[in-house]
Design a protein around this motif. Sequence first.
Motif, PDB file in Angstrom:
ATOM      1  N   ILE A  61     -18.481  23.476 -30.444  1.00 14.90           N
ATOM      2  CA  ILE A  61     -18.943  23.043 -31.759  1.00 14.90           C
ATOM      3  C   ILE A  61     -18.340  21.679 -32.074  1.00 14.90           C
ATOM      4  CG2 ILE A  61     -19.401  25.371 -32.607  1.00 14.90           C
ATOM      5  CD1 ILE A  61     -16.791  25.197 -34.236  1.00 14.90           C
ATOM      6  N   VAL A  62     -19.097  20.904 -32.854  1.00 19.32           N
ATOM      7  CA  VAL A  62     -18.687  19.534 -33.192  1.00 19.32           C
ATOM      8  C   VAL A  62     -18.793  19.379 -34.697  1.00 19.32           C
ATOM      9  CG1 VAL A  62     -19.423  17.115 -33.053  1.00 19.32           C
ATOM     10  CG2 VAL A  62     -19.433  18.524 -30.989  1.00 19.32           C
ATOM     11  N   THR A  63     -17.725  18.901 -35.336  1.00 14.47           N
ATOM     12  CA  THR A  63     -17.820  18.579 -36.760  1.00 14.47           C
ATOM     13  C   THR A  63     -17.091  17.258 -36.995  1.00 14.47           C
ATOM     14  OG1 THR A  63     -15.747  19.502 -37.633  1.00 14.47           O
ATOM     15  CG2 THR A  63     -17.526  21.070 -37.241  1.00 14.47           C
ATOM     16  N   ASP A  64     -17.228  16.741 -38.210  1.00 13.55           N
ATOM     17  CA  ASP A  64     -16.539  15.481 -38.503  1.00 13.55           C
ATOM     18  C   ASP A  64     -15.089  15.727 -38.919  1.00 13.55           C
ATOM     19  OD1 ASP A  64     -16.973  16.649 -40.919  1.00 13.55           O
ATOM     20  OD2 ASP A  64     -18.049  14.976 -41.824  1.00 13.55           O
ATOM     21  N   LYS A  65     -14.633  16.972 -38.837  1.00 19.26           N
ATOM     22  CA  LYS A  65     -13.255  17.278 -39.254  1.00 19.26           C
ATOM     23  C   LYS A  65     -12.348  17.463 -38.039  1.00 19.26           C
ATOM     24  CE  LYS A  65     -14.646  19.392 -43.564  1.00 19.26           C
ATOM     25  NZ  LYS A  65     -16.102  19.361 -43.395  1.00 19.26           N
ATOM     26  N   PRO A  66     -11.088  16.994 -38.156  1.00 16.22           N
ATOM     27  CA  PRO A  66     -10.169  17.195 -37.032  1.00 16.22           C
ATOM     28  C   PRO A  66      -9.842  18.669 -36.832  1.00 16.22           C
ATOM     29  CG  PRO A  66      -9.021  16.264 -38.924  1.00 16.22           C
ATOM     30  CD  PRO A  66     -10.468  16.293 -39.278  1.00 16.22           C
ATOM     31  N   GLN A  67      -9.399  18.995 -35.630  1.00 16.85           N
ATOM     32  CA  GLN A  67      -9.005  20.359 -35.263  1.00 16.85           C
ATOM     33  C   GLN A  67     -10.153  21.358 -35.375  1.00 16.85           C
ATOM     34  OE1 GLN A  67      -4.982  20.188 -37.473  1.00 16.85           O
ATOM     35  NE2 GLN A  67      -4.796  21.790 -35.915  1.00 16.85           N
ATOM     36  N   THR A  68     -11.300  20.941 -34.872  1.00 16.25           N
ATOM     37  CA  THR A  68     -12.454  21.848 -34.858  1.00 16.25           C
ATOM     38  C   THR A  68     -12.315  22.840 -33.706  1.00 16.25           C
ATOM     39  OG1 THR A  68     -13.851  20.131 -35.795  1.00 16.25           O
ATOM     40  CG2 THR A  68     -14.971  21.917 -34.649  1.00 16.25           C
ATOM     41  N   THR A  69     -12.016  22.309 -32.514  1.00 16.55           N
ATOM     42  CA  THR A  69     -11.925  23.188 -31.339  1.00 16.55           C
ATOM     43  C   THR A  69     -10.590  23.922 -31.366  1.00 16.55           C
ATOM     44  OG1 THR A  69     -13.247  21.587 -30.122  1.00 16.55           O
ATOM     45  CG2 THR A  69     -12.052  23.216 -28.804  1.00 16.55           C
ATOM     46  N   ARG A  70     -10.645  25.243 -31.162  1.00 19.81           N
ATOM     47  CA  ARG A  70      -9.402  26.024 -31.189  1.00 19.81           C
ATOM     48  C   ARG A  70      -9.064  26.645 -29.836  1.00 19.81           C
ATOM     49  NH1 ARG A  70      -9.962  29.480 -36.702  1.00 19.81           N
ATOM     50  NH2 ARG A  70      -9.330  27.871 -38.182  1.00 19.81           N
ATOM     51  N   HIS A  71     -10.089  26.896 -29.040  1.00 23.09           N
ATOM     52  CA  HIS A  71      -9.862  27.482 -27.710  1.00 23.09           C
ATOM     53  C   HIS A  71     -10.147  26.416 -26.666  1.00 23.09           C
ATOM     54  CE1 HIS A  71      -9.731  31.652 -29.110  1.00 23.09           C
ATOM     55  NE2 HIS A  71     -10.696  31.317 -29.941  1.00 23.09           N
ATOM     56  N   ARG A  72      -9.659  26.639 -25.454  1.00 26.66           N
ATOM     57  CA  ARG A  72     -10.150  25.764 -24.392  1.00 26.66           C
ATOM     58  C   ARG A  72     -11.498  26.329 -23.976  1.00 26.66           C
ATOM     59  NH1 ARG A  72      -6.091  28.812 -21.282  1.00 26.66           N
ATOM     60  NH2 ARG A  72      -7.343  29.984 -19.816  1.00 26.66           N
ATOM     61  N   ILE A  73     -12.454  25.427 -23.849  1.00 26.72           N
ATOM     62  CA  ILE A  73     -13.829  25.878 -23.604  1.00 26.72           C
ATOM     63  C   ILE A  73     -14.294  25.375 -22.253  1.00 26.72           C
ATOM     64  CG2 ILE A  73     -16.203  25.797 -24.466  1.00 26.72           C
ATOM     65  CD1 ILE A  73     -15.050  25.825 -27.244  1.00 26.72           C
TER      66      ILE A  73
END
Length: 332
Positions: A61-73
Amino acid sequence: MLSLSDKPERNMVLLDDYEMEELDFVPIDPNHRSGYVVVLGKPNVGKSTLSNQMVGQKLSIVTDKPQTTRHRILGICSGADYQMILYDTPGVIEKKMHKLDTMMMKNVRSASINADCVLVVVDACKPPQKIDEVLEEGVGDLRDKLPTLLVLNKKDLIKPGEIAKKLEWYEKFTNVDEVIPVSAKYGHGVDDVKEWILSKLPCGPAYYPKDIASEHPERFFVAEIVREKIFMQYRDEVPYACQVNVVSYKTRPNAKDFIQVEIVVEKNSQKIILIGKEGKALKLLATAARLDIEDFLQKKVFLEVEVKVKENWRQNEGLLKHYGYGGQIQAL
Ligand SMILES: Nc1nc2c(ncn2[C@@H]2O[C@H](COP(=O)(O)OP(=O)(O)OP(=O)(O)O)[C@@H](O)[C@H]2O)c(=O)[nH]1
Ligand SMILES: [Mg+2]
């Protein structure tokens, strides 16, 4: 000749759904290359956008907010004579506020164990910065051994003259093998990044069947899509306080798939915000998520969303492990 034209098909398969023996039927090409690539960088620099572009479909997922990704994908990018296995990782942060942050950073490091090369993504709009901390958090002692590419992303947002200056700075003040300017959002320069990776991957057979793009189960992506919609709809701290779990996922032959999702928040005040007046906000969220889930799964689903409060879940190691932050992703 290594070709870059073959994009993986839009075809999601669960890991359990295929048999590794199938690979035995593929004739062994001595020039075939395969390997693992870890994508590192600070929050919001475009790691997920770049990974999605390379894989050819939206896995992160991509958003304009930092710390969007939580898992390694894990994303798989295959061609006729290569297979790159990409790990998109959470952004490297300095201040770890919660146990969740510490566990996320551990997951960044563990992505590098199998890495054959490293991409460090930086934001071309930001003043140039050393990348030592990112490499330290991401690959630790392996930093001097692994080939490293610096990806100067978001080049579409700055003037060509500025790009040249930043390129020069990074070439001079970082110890990377190469610097490539790209615009991940628009796909510019992404083939150059692929060419660089290919030149670093060892010869060897594919690790995964060529027609799959990821090994995560569908329910993992369902939870991520709901989380993306939360980021898009709510402001400030609320999205960060949310954990999304798929509590039930039933495939029904003669009816829509039934998916039950719970959103865990830390305080009752956050629950009230998520639900909104007369439940309108939650309904809006569920509809937006359902449409994207249907698009992703290519079928109609029935989505039920419930909000629960679990005080301070971001500080609770047991809960964090239960939610899949302890290493391997367990989709709940
Ligand atoms: N203009 C422009 N925007 C970009 C580019 N790449 C990414 N973005 C935007 O930058 C924001 C962050 O992108 P992500 O891909 O989520 O960044 P990330 O590094 O994965 O972020 P975290 O997961 O939070 O660490 C999004 O709004 C993207 O649309 C680019 O090449 N050009
Ligand atoms: Mg990301």
